[in-house]
Design a protein around this motif. Structure first.
Motif, PDB file in Angstrom:
ATOM      1  N   GLN A   1       0.811  -1.228   0.000  1.00 46.65           N
ATOM      2  CA  GLN A   1       0.000   0.000   0.000  1.00 46.65           C
ATOM      3  C   GLN A   1       0.839   1.270   0.000  1.00 46.65           C
ATOM      4  OE1 GLN A   1      -2.448  -0.781   3.494  1.00 46.65           O
ATOM      5  NE2 GLN A   1      -2.729  -2.835   2.614  1.00 46.65           N
ATOM      6  N   PHE A   2       2.151   1.136  -0.031  1.00 47.58           N
ATOM      7  CA  PHE A   2       3.012   2.323   0.082  1.00 47.58           C
ATOM      8  C   PHE A   2       3.059   3.052  -1.266  1.00 47.58           C
ATOM      9  CE2 PHE A   2       6.323   5.056   1.443  1.00 47.58           C
ATOM     10  CZ  PHE A   2       6.312   4.997   2.825  1.00 47.58           C
ATOM     11  N   SER A   3       2.602   4.303  -1.305  1.00 52.73           N
ATOM     12  CA  SER A   3       2.523   5.002  -2.595  1.00 52.73           C
ATOM     13  C   SER A   3       3.897   5.541  -3.013  1.00 52.73           C
ATOM     14  CB  SER A   3       1.524   6.157  -2.515  1.00 52.73           C
ATOM     15  OG  SER A   3       2.096   7.238  -1.798  1.00 52.73           O
ATOM     16  N   LEU A   4       4.056   5.698  -4.316  1.00 59.73           N
ATOM     17  CA  LEU A   4       5.302   6.235  -4.842  1.00 59.73           C
ATOM     18  C   LEU A   4       5.504   7.686  -4.388  1.00 59.73           C
ATOM     19  CD1 LEU A   4       7.649   5.262  -6.527  1.00 59.73           C
ATOM     20  CD2 LEU A   4       6.423   5.990  -8.583  1.00 59.73           C
TER      21      LEU A   4
ATOM     22  N   PHE B   1       6.865   7.555  -0.940  1.00 57.60           N
ATOM     23  CA  PHE B   1       8.252   7.092  -1.042  1.00 57.60           C
ATOM     24  C   PHE B   1       9.162   8.270  -1.421  1.00 57.60           C
ATOM     25  CE2 PHE B   1      11.850   5.488  -3.461  1.00 57.60           C
ATOM     26  CZ  PHE B   1      12.355   4.497  -2.635  1.00 57.60           C
ATOM     27  N   ASP B   2       8.754   9.011  -2.449  1.00 52.41           N
ATOM     28  CA  ASP B   2       9.556  10.151  -2.911  1.00 52.41           C
ATOM     29  C   ASP B   2       9.710  11.208  -1.814  1.00 52.41           C
ATOM     30  OD1 ASP B   2      10.021   9.073  -5.387  1.00 52.41           O
ATOM     31  OD2 ASP B   2       8.405  10.166  -6.393  1.00 52.41           O
ATOM     32  N   ARG B   3       8.637  11.448  -1.035  1.00 46.52           N
ATOM     33  CA  ARG B   3       8.686  12.461   0.021  1.00 46.52           C
ATOM     34  C   ARG B   3       9.675  12.039   1.116  1.00 46.52           C
ATOM     35  NH1 ARG B   3       5.665  14.141   4.887  1.00 46.52           N
ATOM     36  NH2 ARG B   3       4.768  12.059   4.979  1.00 46.52           N
ATOM     37  N   LEU B   4       9.626  10.773   1.499  1.00 39.80           N
ATOM     38  CA  LEU B   4      10.549  10.313   2.538  1.00 39.80           C
ATOM     39  C   LEU B   4      12.000  10.386   2.066  1.00 39.80           C
ATOM     40  CD1 LEU B   4       8.047   9.485   4.175  1.00 39.80           C
ATOM     41  CD2 LEU B   4       9.248   7.392   4.798  1.00 39.80           C
ATOM     42  N   ILE B   5      12.230  10.013   0.821  1.00 41.50           N
ATOM     43  CA  ILE B   5      13.595  10.093   0.281  1.00 41.50           C
ATOM     44  C   ILE B   5      14.040  11.562   0.210  1.00 41.50           C
ATOM     45  CG2 ILE B   5      15.061   9.664  -1.766  1.00 41.50           C
ATOM     46  CD1 ILE B   5      14.237   7.048  -0.438  1.00 41.50           C
ATOM     47  N   ALA B   6      13.135  12.433  -0.228  1.00 42.84           N
ATOM     48  CA  ALA B   6      13.490  13.850  -0.404  1.00 42.84           C
ATOM     49  C   ALA B   6      13.859  14.514   0.923  1.00 42.84           C
ATOM     50  CB  ALA B   6      12.329  14.596  -1.063  1.00 42.84           C
ATOM     51  N   VAL B   7      13.085  14.255   1.969  1.00 43.54           N
ATOM     52  CA  VAL B   7      13.340  14.928   3.248  1.00 43.54           C
ATOM     53  C   VAL B   7      14.432  14.192   4.028  1.00 43.54           C
ATOM     54  CG1 VAL B   7      12.347  15.639   5.465  1.00 43.54           C
ATOM     55  CG2 VAL B   7      10.972  15.811   3.370  1.00 43.54           C
TER      56      VAL B   7
ATOM     57  N   SER C   1       9.018  -0.221   6.561  1.00 40.55           N
ATOM     58  CA  SER C   1      10.153  -0.565   5.697  1.00 40.55           C
ATOM     59  C   SER C   1      10.794   0.648   5.023  1.00 40.55           C
ATOM     60  CB  SER C   1       9.729  -1.595   4.645  1.00 40.55           C
ATOM     61  OG  SER C   1       8.767  -1.047   3.775  1.00 40.55           O
ATOM     62  N   VAL C   2       9.995   1.569   4.519  1.00 37.01           N
ATOM     63  CA  VAL C   2      10.569   2.701   3.772  1.00 37.01           C
ATOM     64  C   VAL C   2      11.239   3.695   4.735  1.00 37.01           C
ATOM     65  CG1 VAL C   2      10.076   4.627   2.205  1.00 37.01           C
ATOM     66  CG2 VAL C   2       8.962   2.410   1.864  1.00 37.01           C
ATOM     67  N   TYR C   3      10.593   3.944   5.873  1.00 33.25           N
ATOM     68  CA  TYR C   3      11.219   4.804   6.888  1.00 33.25           C
ATOM     69  C   TYR C   3      12.560   4.198   7.308  1.00 33.25           C
ATOM     70  CZ  TYR C   3      11.773   7.334  11.330  1.00 33.25           C
ATOM     71  OH  TYR C   3      12.256   8.106  12.365  1.00 33.25           O
ATOM     72  N   ALA C   4      12.567   2.888   7.554  1.00 27.43           N
ATOM     73  CA  ALA C   4      13.806   2.204   7.949  1.00 27.43           C
ATOM     74  C   ALA C   4      14.869   2.335   6.867  1.00 27.43           C
ATOM     75  CB  ALA C   4      13.516   0.733   8.241  1.00 27.43           C
ATOM     76  N   LEU C   5      14.451   2.230   5.618  1.00 24.12           N
ATOM     77  CA  LEU C   5      15.379   2.388   4.481  1.00 24.12           C
ATOM     78  C   LEU C   5      16.079   3.751   4.546  1.00 24.12           C
ATOM     79  CD1 LEU C   5      14.226   1.771   0.796  1.00 24.12           C
ATOM     80  CD2 LEU C   5      15.441   3.822   1.416  1.00 24.12           C
ATOM     81  N   THR C   6      15.284   4.791   4.822  1.00 26.56           N
ATOM     82  CA  THR C   6      15.886   6.140   4.839  1.00 26.56           C
ATOM     83  C   THR C   6      16.871   6.280   5.999  1.00 26.56           C
ATOM     84  OG1 THR C   6      14.137   7.214   6.182  1.00 26.56           O
ATOM     85  CG2 THR C   6      13.838   7.180   3.785  1.00 26.56           C
TER      86      THR C   6
END
Ligand code: NDP
Length: 246
Positions: free
Chosen positions: A102-105, A108-114, A153-158
């Motif tokens: 369910q994680f939207s792109l 994902f982009d916002r977490l990577i950007a900030v 998972s995505v937060y952990a990735l960042t």
């Protein structure tokens, strides 16, 4: 005793939570403090005034960490106003939790950007001004090592990226006498992760100390890492987590 007298610090995301506690603490240690924020203008102004009321110098700058030009401007404005930059605290960060299907792109982009690109840009820009004794301090997360819940998972990735970036930077900058370290908080009571939130009861059971941490407890570690006494600490990821990962 003010070990950071004559030092200038920039804290990203300083209007609330952990960043606000860090800004206050660095000012108590004698540093002149600039900090960024995105939307909490009133809280940012109140914090700057509170620091000034105790005899310190502070500057609140609206700058979204996802906006490259805004980040560059924030650093330029800090140096223009205070004449130098000695300490950068990369604290601004955002969290979003959702199972991977369910994680939207866009999220994902916002977490990577900030959480990643903003940290890269601030670090690169700050280094144009930093000399020997400079300090770069990341606010990562224990989630770079452990993710004891679904959807992180995505937060952990960042935050994992921040831990590795810290190690590489420490190698790049050691010769210049600049240290780079990564504080990895466990659950800290802020708007992002309130100690009375639905999530909290489950987490508290796993914390050895049995409670959430306070933003001031992170600020204490930042004050130490920023101090001259921490000159031999670099490339480290340091957990402050009440033993949740013990
Ligand atoms: P909060 O959400 O409580 O506060 C976030 C602060 O960052 C606010 O001052 C906010 O400004 C600012 N901010 C948010 N997005 C941006 C952006 N795009 N650009 C500039 N500033 C921004 O978070 P915390 O204090 O809890 O978290 C701070 C850091 O600690 C984050 O990196 C987080 O990932 C990390 N962390 C937090 C933990 C916790 O349990 N609380 C645990 C582990 C790590 P504004 O007020 O204008 O919105």
């Amino acid at each position: 005793n003010q070990p950071l007298i004559d030092k200038v610090a920039l804290v990203t995301g300083g209007s609330r939570g952990i960043g606000a506690a860090i800004a206050k603490r660095l000012a108590q240690e004698g540093a002149v403090v600039a900090f960024t924020y995105t939307s909490s203008s009133q809280k940012a102004e109140d914090l700057a005034q509170a620091i000034q009321a105790t005899g310190g110098q502070a500057l609140a700058i609206r700058a979204d960490s996802a906006d490259v030009e805004a980040v560059k401007n924030a650093i330029a404005q800090t140096v223009k106003t205070f004449g130098r930059l000695d300490i950068l605290v990369n604290n601004a960060g955002v969290a979003a939790l959702a199972p991977i299907d369910q994680f939207s792109l866009d999220e994902f982009d916002r977490l990577i950007a900030v959480n990643i690109k903003g940290v890269f840009v601030a670090t690169q820009e700050a280094l144009r001004h930093m000399g020997k004794g400079g300090r770069i301090i990341m606010i990562g997360s224990i989630n770079s090592d452990v993710v004891p819940f679904v959807g992180g998972s995505v937060y952990a990735l960042t935050k994992g990226a921040i831990a590795s970036f810290t190690r590489g930077l420490a190698r790049d900058l050691g010769e210049r006498g600049i240290t780079v370290n990564n504080i990895q908080p466990g659950p800290i009571d802020t708007d992002m992760n309130p100690a009375d939130g639905a999530f909290a009861e489950q987490l508290k059971k796993a914390i050895a100390i049995g409670r959430y941490g306070q933003a001031d407890e992170i600020a204490d570690m930042v004050a130490y890492l920023a101090s001259p006494g921490a000159a031999f600490v670099t490339g480290a990821s340091l957990k402050i987590d009440g033993g949740i990962t013990a």
